[in-house]
Design a protein around this motif. Structure first.
Motif, PDB file in Angstrom:
ATOM      1  N   LEU A 158       0.869  -1.088   0.119  1.00  0.00           N
ATOM      2  CA  LEU A 158      -0.250  -0.327   0.120  1.00  0.00           C
ATOM      3  C   LEU A 158       1.336   1.291   0.030  1.00  0.00           C
ATOM      4  CD1 LEU A 158      -2.320  -0.766   2.617  1.00  0.00           C
ATOM      5  CD2 LEU A 158      -2.818  -0.982  -0.001  1.00  0.00           C
ATOM      6  N   TYR A 159      -0.117   1.920  -0.205  1.00  0.00           N
ATOM      7  CA  TYR A 159       1.021   3.488  -0.645  1.00  0.00           C
ATOM      8  C   TYR A 159       1.071   4.108   0.818  1.00  0.00           C
ATOM      9  CZ  TYR A 159      -0.428   3.248  -5.272  1.00  0.00           C
ATOM     10  OH  TYR A 159      -0.043   2.926  -6.962  1.00  0.00           O
ATOM     11  N   ASN A 160       2.270   4.595   0.807  1.00  0.00           N
ATOM     12  CA  ASN A 160       2.128   5.704   2.053  1.00  0.00           C
ATOM     13  C   ASN A 160       2.360   4.593   3.635  1.00  0.00           C
ATOM     14  OD1 ASN A 160       2.927   7.825   3.627  1.00  0.00           O
ATOM     15  ND2 ASN A 160       1.256   8.491   3.086  1.00  0.00           N
ATOM     16  N   ARG A 161       3.539   3.663   3.447  1.00  0.00           N
ATOM     17  CA  ARG A 161       4.222   2.138   4.002  1.00  0.00           C
ATOM     18  C   ARG A 161       5.535   1.659   4.153  1.00  0.00           C
ATOM     19  NH1 ARG A 161      -1.679   2.796   3.786  1.00  0.00           N
ATOM     20  NH2 ARG A 161      -2.806   2.411   5.503  1.00  0.00           N
ATOM     21  N   SER A 162       5.920   2.019   5.343  1.00  0.00           N
ATOM     22  CA  SER A 162       7.153   1.798   4.918  1.00  0.00           C
ATOM     23  C   SER A 162       7.390   0.873   5.790  1.00  0.00           C
ATOM     24  CB  SER A 162       7.777   2.704   5.573  1.00  0.00           C
ATOM     25  OG  SER A 162       7.999   4.281   5.680  1.00  0.00           O
ATOM     26  N   LYS A 163       8.153  -0.410   4.756  1.00  0.00           N
ATOM     27  CA  LYS A 163       8.481  -1.571   6.058  1.00  0.00           C
ATOM     28  C   LYS A 163       8.848  -1.495   7.630  1.00  0.00           C
ATOM     29  CE  LYS A 163       8.412  -4.240   1.879  1.00  0.00           C
ATOM     30  NZ  LYS A 163       9.097  -5.170   1.008  1.00  0.00           N
ATOM     31  N   HIS A 164       9.965  -0.774   7.519  1.00  0.00           N
ATOM     32  CA  HIS A 164      10.321  -0.015   8.781  1.00  0.00           C
ATOM     33  C   HIS A 164      10.858   1.296   9.256  1.00  0.00           C
ATOM     34  CE1 HIS A 164      12.958  -4.303   7.351  1.00  0.00           C
ATOM     35  NE2 HIS A 164      12.928  -3.312   6.440  1.00  0.00           N
ATOM     36  N   THR A 165      10.606   1.506  10.363  1.00  0.00           N
ATOM     37  CA  THR A 165      10.802   2.031  11.352  1.00  0.00           C
ATOM     38  C   THR A 165      11.046   2.223  12.612  1.00  0.00           C
ATOM     39  OG1 THR A 165       7.900   2.003  12.537  1.00  0.00           O
ATOM     40  CG2 THR A 165       8.121   3.236  10.299  1.00  0.00           C
ATOM     41  N   ALA A 166      12.146   2.930  12.976  1.00  0.00           N
ATOM     42  CA  ALA A 166      12.801   2.462  14.498  1.00  0.00           C
ATOM     43  C   ALA A 166      13.472   4.479  14.988  1.00  0.00           C
ATOM     44  CB  ALA A 166      13.502   2.114  14.205  1.00  0.00           C
ATOM     45  N   ASN A 167      13.416   3.550  16.271  1.00  0.00           N
ATOM     46  CA  ASN A 167      13.550   4.409  17.028  1.00  0.00           C
ATOM     47  C   ASN A 167      14.973   4.444  18.478  1.00  0.00           C
ATOM     48  OD1 ASN A 167      12.495   5.022  19.987  1.00  0.00           O
ATOM     49  ND2 ASN A 167      10.386   4.435  18.696  1.00  0.00           N
ATOM     50  N   ILE A 168      15.482   5.342  19.271  1.00  0.00           N
ATOM     51  CA  ILE A 168      16.533   5.351  20.257  1.00  0.00           C
ATOM     52  C   ILE A 168      16.365   6.594  21.049  1.00  0.00           C
ATOM     53  CG2 ILE A 168      18.574   5.959  19.011  1.00  0.00           C
ATOM     54  CD1 ILE A 168      19.949   3.973  20.265  1.00  0.00           C
ATOM     55  N   LYS A 169      16.495   6.607  21.884  1.00  0.00           N
ATOM     56  CA  LYS A 169      15.535   7.997  22.787  1.00  0.00           C
ATOM     57  C   LYS A 169      16.963   7.550  24.125  1.00  0.00           C
ATOM     58  CE  LYS A 169      11.000   8.112  21.751  1.00  0.00           C
ATOM     59  NZ  LYS A 169       9.494   7.811  22.349  1.00  0.00           N
ATOM     60  N   LEU A 170      17.388   8.346  24.476  1.00  0.00           N
ATOM     61  CA  LEU A 170      18.721   8.856  25.525  1.00  0.00           C
ATOM     62  C   LEU A 170      18.177   9.626  26.094  1.00  0.00           C
ATOM     63  CD1 LEU A 170      21.889   8.658  23.867  1.00  0.00           C
ATOM     64  CD2 LEU A 170      20.810   6.495  24.245  1.00  0.00           C
ATOM     65  N   ASN A 171      17.962   9.075  27.918  1.00  0.00           N
ATOM     66  CA  ASN A 171      17.550  10.418  28.906  1.00  0.00           C
ATOM     67  C   ASN A 171      19.004  10.228  29.922  1.00  0.00           C
ATOM     68  OD1 ASN A 171      14.990  10.929  28.597  1.00  0.00           O
ATOM     69  ND2 ASN A 171      15.078   9.069  28.343  1.00  0.00           N
ATOM     70  N   TYR A 172      19.598  11.608  29.657  1.00  0.00           N
ATOM     71  CA  TYR A 172      20.739  11.402  31.320  1.00  0.00           C
ATOM     72  C   TYR A 172      20.127  13.091  31.729  1.00  0.00           C
ATOM     73  CZ  TYR A 172      25.571  11.799  32.542  1.00  0.00           C
ATOM     74  OH  TYR A 172      26.518  12.294  33.833  1.00  0.00           O
ATOM     75  N   LEU A 173      20.478  12.635  33.014  1.00  0.00           N
ATOM     76  CA  LEU A 173      19.871  13.430  34.532  1.00  0.00           C
ATOM     77  C   LEU A 173      21.811  13.958  35.345  1.00  0.00           C
ATOM     78  CD1 LEU A 173      18.353  15.033  36.283  1.00  0.00           C
ATOM     79  CD2 LEU A 173      18.318  13.140  37.824  1.00  0.00           C
ATOM     80  N   ILE A 174      22.209  14.769  35.267  1.00  0.00           N
ATOM     81  CA  ILE A 174      23.076  15.164  35.643  1.00  0.00           C
ATOM     82  C   ILE A 174      22.935  16.019  36.855  1.00  0.00           C
ATOM     83  CG2 ILE A 174      25.313  17.112  35.750  1.00  0.00           C
ATOM     84  CD1 ILE A 174      25.059  16.812  32.040  1.00  0.00           C
ATOM     85  N   PRO A 175      22.537  15.310  38.291  1.00  0.00           N
ATOM     86  CA  PRO A 175      21.779  16.007  39.599  1.00  0.00           C
ATOM     87  C   PRO A 175      23.131  16.844  40.076  1.00  0.00           C
ATOM     88  CG  PRO A 175      22.195  13.439  39.570  1.00  0.00           C
ATOM     89  CD  PRO A 175      23.105  13.643  38.585  1.00  0.00           C
ATOM     90  N   SER A 176      24.373  17.279  40.331  1.00  0.00           N
ATOM     91  CA  SER A 176      24.495  18.453  40.636  1.00  0.00           C
ATOM     92  C   SER A 176      24.128  19.446  39.416  1.00  0.00           C
ATOM     93  CB  SER A 176      25.865  18.108  39.991  1.00  0.00           C
ATOM     94  OG  SER A 176      26.303  17.708  38.825  1.00  0.00           O
ATOM     95  N   ILE A 177      24.124  19.756  39.218  1.00  0.00           N
ATOM     96  CA  ILE A 177      23.446  20.872  38.461  1.00  0.00           C
ATOM     97  C   ILE A 177      22.304  20.567  37.373  1.00  0.00           C
ATOM     98  CG2 ILE A 177      26.018  21.537  37.476  1.00  0.00           C
ATOM     99  CD1 ILE A 177      25.130  20.676  34.155  1.00  0.00           C
ATOM    100  N   GLU A 178      21.298  20.055  38.772  1.00  0.00           N
ATOM    101  CA  GLU A 178      20.131  19.493  37.931  1.00  0.00           C
ATOM    102  C   GLU A 178      19.121  20.116  36.578  1.00  0.00           C
ATOM    103  OE1 GLU A 178      17.309  21.147  41.289  1.00  0.00           O
ATOM    104  OE2 GLU A 178      18.512  22.740  41.489  1.00  0.00           O
ATOM    105  N   THR A 179      20.072  19.724  36.104  1.00  0.00           N
ATOM    106  CA  THR A 179      20.421  18.860  34.405  1.00  0.00           C
ATOM    107  C   THR A 179      19.540  18.185  33.543  1.00  0.00           C
ATOM    108  OG1 THR A 179      21.652  21.512  33.716  1.00  0.00           O
ATOM    109  CG2 THR A 179      21.022  20.849  32.413  1.00  0.00           C
ATOM    110  N   SER A 180      19.201  17.759  32.905  1.00  0.00           N
ATOM    111  CA  SER A 180      18.883  16.195  32.356  1.00  0.00           C
ATOM    112  C   SER A 180      18.296  17.037  30.438  1.00  0.00           C
ATOM    113  CB  SER A 180      17.275  16.208  32.041  1.00  0.00           C
ATOM    114  OG  SER A 180      16.184  16.928  31.562  1.00  0.00           O
ATOM    115  N   ILE A 181      19.288  16.016  29.883  1.00  0.00           N
ATOM    116  CA  ILE A 181      19.369  16.327  28.396  1.00  0.00           C
ATOM    117  C   ILE A 181      17.721  14.639  28.238  1.00  0.00           C
ATOM    118  CG2 ILE A 181      21.392  15.687  26.420  1.00  0.00           C
ATOM    119  CD1 ILE A 181      23.430  16.518  28.046  1.00  0.00           C
ATOM    120  N   ASN A 182      17.751  15.502  26.518  1.00  0.00           N
ATOM    121  CA  ASN A 182      17.041  13.969  26.454  1.00  0.00           C
ATOM    122  C   ASN A 182      17.078  14.192  24.558  1.00  0.00           C
ATOM    123  OD1 ASN A 182      13.927  13.590  24.719  1.00  0.00           O
ATOM    124  ND2 ASN A 182      13.648  13.004  27.091  1.00  0.00           N
TER     125      ASN A 182
END
Length: 690
Positions: free
Chosen positions: A587-611
């Motif tokens: 069918l039109y507009n369908r991809s066989k493969h879709t994927a994602n990767i997500k990173l979550n990192y918290l630096i408590p000493s400076i109360e900062t997170s990276i997403n």
């Protein structure tokens, strides 16, 4: 035979579960048990015990992502693709099924205002969302039509009666001169709780096209106001009043030849619901639910002399009173419901106001067998007045194998009723000359055109039998595994849709253009695997990823290729050859493969997170470039692509927080094929809570 086949598959899955059930273990003790979902059963259930493929997007993850609109959140989820329609809106493709088959709810109430079957997700602000619940697979046994592929339920923050004043205000500034400001207040006293949410969004849009006059997305602004009231009359009776008001104004331009036209497009929407919850006893609860909504869209174009060139309007109303009961028998729950749907639509190209009326009842039993087994059985019967009534059954099984693993399987029936456009449309393109007629008015309108001498010949279609609803069978088999720092969930799915509604030429006009109407024609199927995993390296760092493999095809095309009836032309030698089954892409507009990767990192000493999030979509086709009416591997494809989003969150004293982020970091664009990917967007947001 098909039904026996599906029963056989379910029986195989059931036997598989019985075999693994021989292992003596304790109940599943994971944090996954703490996640509660209501959309799958309309009762509060832990995700781990629910025998349906589900997904929860938490409010915290939405806040950390820095995103503002529902379409942006959805396109970051595994197995969900946002697909733009010709009007610029974006709908959800789920398990390879179109956006028209996905029901979208706010606090359990359906949204209306679909353009050509697509409900534009960008009109939903996500700044007051507690969580988003997604149930994949046919869900008509609870929700009726449009829940053929699944349900997305947007749950806003609950109103409490605690005697405190809480609130927040945040402002986001982004590329394309985009401004997004939201605020909310919560206040409770004695037995009354009140919450007010407001959002204002404005953008200059963006332009990927070569035209200097018509942009890809024209400038627009909108606002949302959402007041909620909760009154506790007693420990056993409470009342919830929810309202939502939405307004949008957008520039509207068009270019026909050398002529240029300007105008405006305007949307007004409101949703009101009243829920009365009555706990008759410790085991018996009644819910009285009254819902009403209106969606109105108007647009016009003026020529260069400021004279009206074209205008259209769309005015849809929906009312639904419903009574539900929940009766507890030990750990088991019996849910029943009865209600009435009343829907009307007035729009340009409809001769008169169209109505859709139906009555329905549903029942569901959640049966917990000892500590390991859970059985979910349900049905819904819709008595429709304008087309064939529907009976929608569903069954699901969940087995907790051990402390780390649970397995689930489900079989369900879904359907989608013909929409009012497919039944009552009466449209003639004034510049090209073709005509589109709804099925219920096609015979009468075609006779009128013939009496006026505008028809050259007809193709002999018969309209004596009513247009049938599209129907589906959905099968899922999956599981959830968690041990130490690793958690994984997987799901194999299979969908088949019969009586797919599509257009066919029913006659040719004397100007050489066709007259089209809607018919039940094709049968399609989709199947694949969805896989999600999370690994927590430590309390501050986690990695999650998702992947979907999808096959989506038209059974009619598959049969024709097997019979050797479809050919393609070699672009170099120009010789024709017979296609092989492996040449058919699907069918039109369908991809066989879709994927994602997500990173979550918290630096408590400076109360900062990276997403950080990276998304991949493999190639897909949107045009039949070799003119054989199917999508095969010799056609031109949209190339696979990656998108990367990055957000940095910093908390300060006195409840201030700041975000910096970039969407589409590497500025990927495909001007001709992907209009909903705008290019790199930078943004910053400041928030204060009190």
């Amino acid at each position: 035979m098909q039904f026996k086949k599906y029963i056989g598959i379910l029986f195989f899955n059931f036997c598989s579960l019985l075999l693994v059930a021989q292992v003596e273990t304790d109940s599943l003790k994971t944090s996954h048990l703490k996640e509660v979902i209501v959309t799958g059963t309309r009762t509060e259930r832990s995700v781990a015990t629910l025998p349906l493929p589900t997904q929860i997007i938490t409010g915290e993850s939405i806040r950390k992502s820095g995103l503002s609109r529902l379409n942006e959140i959805i396109q970051e989820q595994t197995g969900l693709i946002t697909v733009p329609d010709f009007g610029g809106g974006e709908g959800i493709q789920m398990q390879g099924l179109d956006a028209a088959y996905v029901m979208v709810l706010i606090d359990g109430q359906p949204l209306f205002g679909r353009s050509a079957g697509t409900l534009d997700l960008s009109r939903i602000s996500v700044n007051n969302i507690e969580k988003i619940e997604i149930v994949k697979g046919a869900s008509s046994s609870l929700y009726g039509s449009e829940a053929l592929a699944g349900v997305v339920n947007i749950i806003t923050k609950k109103t409490t009666t605690k005697e405190q004043l809480k609130g927040n205000i945040n402002y986001k500034l982004a590329t394309f001169n985009t401004h997004d400001i939201s605020t909310s207040f919560e206040f409770g006293k004695k037995k009354i709780g009140f919450e007010l949410f407001g959002n204002y969004f404005k953008t200059n849009g963006y332009n990927l096209s070569e035209s200097n006059f018509v942009q890809t997305v024209e400038p627009y602004s909108n606002f949302t106001i959402q007041p909620k009231v909760k009154i506790n009359f007693s420990d056993k009776v409470n009342l919830l009043l929810n309202s939502r008001i939405y307004n949008q104004n957008q520039d509207y331009k068009s270019e026909v030849g050398t002529d240029k036209f300007r105008g405006k497009s305007k949307i007004n929407e409101w949703n009101n619901s009243i829920l009365l919850n009555h706990a008759v006893s410790d085991n018996f609860k009644l819910v009285y639910d009254l819902y009403a909504t209106n969606y109105e869209a108007d647009e016009y174009l003026n020529d260069e002399n400021n004279q009206l060139f074209d205008e259209s309007n769309f005015n849809q109303w929906f009312y639904r009173p419903e009574i539900r009961s929940h009766y507890k028998l030990g750990k088991n729950t019996l849910t029943t419901g009865i209600g009435v749907n009343y829907e009307t639509l007035e729009r340009t190209y409809f001769e008169e106001k169209a109505n859709l009326n139906s009555e329905y009842l549903f029942g569901q039993f959640e049966w917990f067998l000892k500590e390991k087994w859970n059985v979910l059985v349900g049905f819904r019967y819709d008595n429709h007045h304008q087309y064939q009534s529907q009976f929608s059954p569903k069954i699901g099984l969940n087995y907790k194998w051990n402390d780390n693993l649970s397995l689930k399987t489900s079989l369900g029936y879904g359907y989608k009723a013909p929409d009012l456009r497919q039944l009552y449309f009466d449209f003639t393109n004034s510049s090209v000359g073709y005509t589109v007629l709804g099925y219920n008015v096609a015979a009468e309108k075609l006779a009128e055109l013939q009496s006026q001498g505008q028809i050259l010949f007809t193709n002999g279609y018969d309209f004596s039998n009513p247009l049938k609803p599209e129907s589906s069978i959905n099968i899922n088999f999956g599981g959830y595994y968690k041990k130490n720092k690793l958690s994984v969930d997987y799901n194999f799915f299979y969908n088949t849709i019969e009586n797919l509604i599509d257009t066919r030429a029913i006659a040719q006009r004397t100007n050489g253009q066709n007259v089209f109407s809607y018919f039940n024609i094709d049968k399609i199927f989709t199947y694949g695997l969805e896989l999600n995993g999370t690994y927590k390296i430590n309390s501050n760092f986690s990695i999650s990823s998702g992947y979907q493999y999808l096959i989506a095809k038209d059974q009619t095309i598959v049969d024709k290729i097997e019979r050797g009836e479809i050919f393609a032309r070699d672009p170099i030698t120009l010789s024709s050859f017979r296609l092989k089954p492996s040449d058919y892409f699907g069918l039109y507009n369908r991809s066989k493969h879709t994927a994602n990767i997500k990173l979550n990192y918290l630096i408590p000493s400076i109360e900062t997170s990276i997403n950080a999030r990276v998304f991949y979509r493999s190639k897909y086709g949107i045009f039949d470039s070799n003119n054989n009416a199917i999508l095969d591997k010799y056609d031109d494809f949209v190339k696979g692509y990656f998108l990367t989003n990055l957000t940095i969150n910093k908390d300060f004293k006195y409840r201030f927080s700041v975000q910096f982020g970039v969407n589409n970091l590497f500025d990927y664009k495909d001007e001709n094929n992907i209009p909903n990917v705008s290019g790199r967007q930078l943004y910053t947001r400041i928030q204060y809570q009190f």
